[in-house]
Design an enzyme around this catalytic site. Structure first.
Site, PDB file in Angstrom:
ATOM      1  N   HIS A 104       0.678  -6.437  -8.539  1.00 45.47           N
ATOM      2  CA  HIS A 104      -0.647  -5.819  -8.589  1.00 45.47           C
ATOM      3  C   HIS A 104      -1.734  -6.860  -8.299  1.00 45.47           C
ATOM      4  O   HIS A 104      -2.650  -6.624  -7.520  1.00 45.47           O
ATOM      5  CB  HIS A 104      -0.939  -5.237  -9.980  1.00 45.47           C
ATOM      6  CG  HIS A 104      -0.067  -4.076 -10.377  1.00 45.47           C
ATOM      7  ND1 HIS A 104       0.560  -3.997 -11.596  1.00 45.47           N
ATOM      8  CD2 HIS A 104       0.265  -2.935  -9.729  1.00 45.47           C
ATOM      9  CE1 HIS A 104       1.232  -2.860 -11.683  1.00 45.47           C
ATOM     10  NE2 HIS A 104       1.075  -2.192 -10.568  1.00 45.47           N
ATOM     11  N   LYS A 164       2.282  11.589 -18.959  1.00 46.11           N
ATOM     12  CA  LYS A 164       3.191  10.448 -18.780  1.00 46.11           C
ATOM     13  C   LYS A 164       3.105   9.543 -20.004  1.00 46.11           C
ATOM     14  O   LYS A 164       2.007   9.203 -20.444  1.00 46.11           O
ATOM     15  CB  LYS A 164       2.770   9.675 -17.517  1.00 46.11           C
ATOM     16  CG  LYS A 164       3.914   9.032 -16.776  1.00 46.11           C
ATOM     17  CD  LYS A 164       3.430   8.549 -15.425  1.00 46.11           C
ATOM     18  CE  LYS A 164       4.048   7.206 -15.084  1.00 46.11           C
ATOM     19  NZ  LYS A 164       3.518   6.665 -13.834  1.00 46.11           N
ATOM     20  N   ARG A 170       5.817  -1.253  -1.480  1.00 43.56           N
ATOM     21  CA  ARG A 170       6.901  -2.216  -1.715  1.00 43.56           C
ATOM     22  C   ARG A 170       8.095  -1.972  -0.802  1.00 43.56           C
ATOM     23  O   ARG A 170       8.692  -2.870  -0.269  1.00 43.56           O
ATOM     24  CB  ARG A 170       7.393  -2.128  -3.164  1.00 43.56           C
ATOM     25  CG  ARG A 170       6.516  -2.849  -4.127  1.00 43.56           C
ATOM     26  CD  ARG A 170       6.776  -2.397  -5.516  1.00 43.56           C
ATOM     27  NE  ARG A 170       6.306  -1.035  -5.688  1.00 43.56           N
ATOM     28  CZ  ARG A 170       6.155  -0.444  -6.854  1.00 43.56           C
ATOM     29  NH1 ARG A 170       6.484  -1.084  -7.949  1.00 43.56           N
ATOM     30  NH2 ARG A 170       5.711   0.773  -6.933  1.00 43.56           N
ATOM     31  N   SER A 204       6.115  -2.466 -12.933  1.00 43.54           N
ATOM     32  CA  SER A 204       5.830  -2.550 -14.369  1.00 43.54           C
ATOM     33  C   SER A 204       7.079  -2.186 -15.173  1.00 43.54           C
ATOM     34  O   SER A 204       7.338  -2.770 -16.229  1.00 43.54           O
ATOM     35  CB  SER A 204       4.688  -1.600 -14.736  1.00 43.54           C
ATOM     36  OG  SER A 204       3.515  -1.955 -14.050  1.00 43.54           O
TER      37      SER A 204
HETATM   38  P1  ADP Z   1       4.396   0.714 -10.890  1.00 45.80           P
HETATM   39  O1  ADP Z   1       4.585   1.201 -12.295  1.00 45.80           O
HETATM   40  O2  ADP Z   1       5.441   1.215  -9.944  1.00 45.80           O
HETATM   41  O3  ADP Z   1       4.191  -0.755 -10.808  1.00 45.80           O
HETATM   42  P2  ADP Z   1       1.559   1.505 -10.563  1.00 45.80           P
HETATM   43  O4  ADP Z   1       1.084   2.920 -10.666  1.00 45.80           O
HETATM   44  O5  ADP Z   1       1.125   0.613 -11.664  1.00 45.80           O
HETATM   45  O6  ADP Z   1       3.118   1.505 -10.347  1.00 45.80           O
HETATM   46  O7  ADP Z   1       1.107   0.893  -9.158  1.00 45.80           O
HETATM   47  C1  ADP Z   1      -0.209   0.944  -8.711  1.00 45.80           C
HETATM   48  C2  ADP Z   1      -0.246   0.583  -7.263  1.00 45.80           C
HETATM   49  O8  ADP Z   1       0.240  -0.740  -7.068  1.00 45.80           O
HETATM   50  C3  ADP Z   1       0.612   1.455  -6.342  1.00 45.80           C
HETATM   51  O9  ADP Z   1      -0.072   1.595  -5.108  1.00 45.80           O
HETATM   52  C4  ADP Z   1       1.867   0.635  -6.155  1.00 45.80           C
HETATM   53  O10 ADP Z   1       2.518   0.952  -4.944  1.00 45.80           O
HETATM   54  C5  ADP Z   1       1.294  -0.753  -6.134  1.00 45.80           C
HETATM   55  N1  ADP Z   1       2.263  -1.774  -6.550  1.00 45.80           N
HETATM   56  C6  ADP Z   1       2.959  -1.832  -7.695  1.00 45.80           C
HETATM   57  N2  ADP Z   1       3.763  -2.920  -7.730  1.00 45.80           N
HETATM   58  C7  ADP Z   1       3.561  -3.573  -6.546  1.00 45.80           C
HETATM   59  C8  ADP Z   1       4.124  -4.765  -5.957  1.00 45.80           C
HETATM   60  N3  ADP Z   1       5.046  -5.475  -6.581  1.00 45.80           N
HETATM   61  N4  ADP Z   1       3.684  -5.116  -4.723  1.00 45.80           N
HETATM   62  C9  ADP Z   1       2.755  -4.360  -4.082  1.00 45.80           C
HETATM   63  N5  ADP Z   1       2.199  -3.243  -4.579  1.00 45.80           N
HETATM   64  C10 ADP Z   1       2.596  -2.837  -5.798  1.00 45.80           C
END
Ligand code: ADP
Length: 162
Positions: free
Chosen positions: A18, A42, A91, A129
């Site tokens: 992130h 959720k 990703r 996460s």
């Molecule tokens: P997650 O729980 O899968 O990490 P989030 O809802 O917190 O998902 O993710 C928010 C945004 O950040 C989404 O657009 C997701 O694709 C992106 N994201 C999450 N992890 C990564 C990563 N490792 N690299 C790039 N983008 C990411």
């Protein structure tokens, strides 16, 4: 006109993946709003306030970041913030189908909105996460997975949950 983008997500909790997207997107826009989604359907591990605090700590020093939260439609939040660009991280191909659908739906709801996809840094392509929570709960090292300044806070919360 100021170019304002919104980076929405659960951020439950923020990871280095992130943070990498936040840093890169904030260089392209005048202002980047990191928006924590409050989704009553959720179950989350960290509260919205905790998630926002962790993000705030992780981005301290970056000048053009705002941290906020929303519930309901993203397009309504965007309108309220006068923002026209949604930032999404990609990703893997597995992210694509869902994000493609969301991007088209958001544009249908508001034709002024564009979704911009940023490719993950290869170092974080495996990172989510959920992975952080799984490893942290089991006592594994999450040192390379989350920003240094919030490592202890995240580790403590995950250990307390055990
Ligand atoms: P997650 O729980 O899968 O990490 P989030 O809802 O917190 O998902 O993710 C928010 C945004 O950040 C989404 O657009 C997701 O694709 C992106 N994201 C999450 N992890 C990564 C990563 N490792 N690299 C790039 N983008 C990411």
């Amino acid at each position: 006109m100021k170019r304002v983008a919104v980076y929405p997500g659960s951020f439950d909790p923020i990871t280095n993946g992130h943070l990498d997207i936040i840093k890169r997107a904030s260089r392209i826009f005048d202002k980047l709003i990191v928006a924590v989604v409050r989704n009553p359907n959720k179950v989350s591990t960290f509260t919205v306030d905790e998630r926002m605090d962790l993000i705030r700590k992780a981005v301290s020093g970056l000048p053009n970041i705002e941290i906020d939260h929303f519930e309901g439609l993203l397009v309504d939040f965007m309108k309220a913030k006068d923002a026209h660009v949604i930032i999404k991280g990609l990703r893997a191909i597995s992210d694509f189908e869902y994000e493609f659908q969301m991007a088209l739906m958001n544009r249908k709801l508001d034709p002024n909105i564009e979704t911009l996809f940023m490719m993950t840094n290869y170092k974080y392509s495996y990172l989510s996460s959920s992975v952080v929570k799984e490893i942290g709960r089991l006592g594994g090292c999450i040192g390379d997975l989350v920003p240094d300044v919030v490592l202890q806070d995240i580790q403590k919360k995950l250990t307390d949950l055990k």
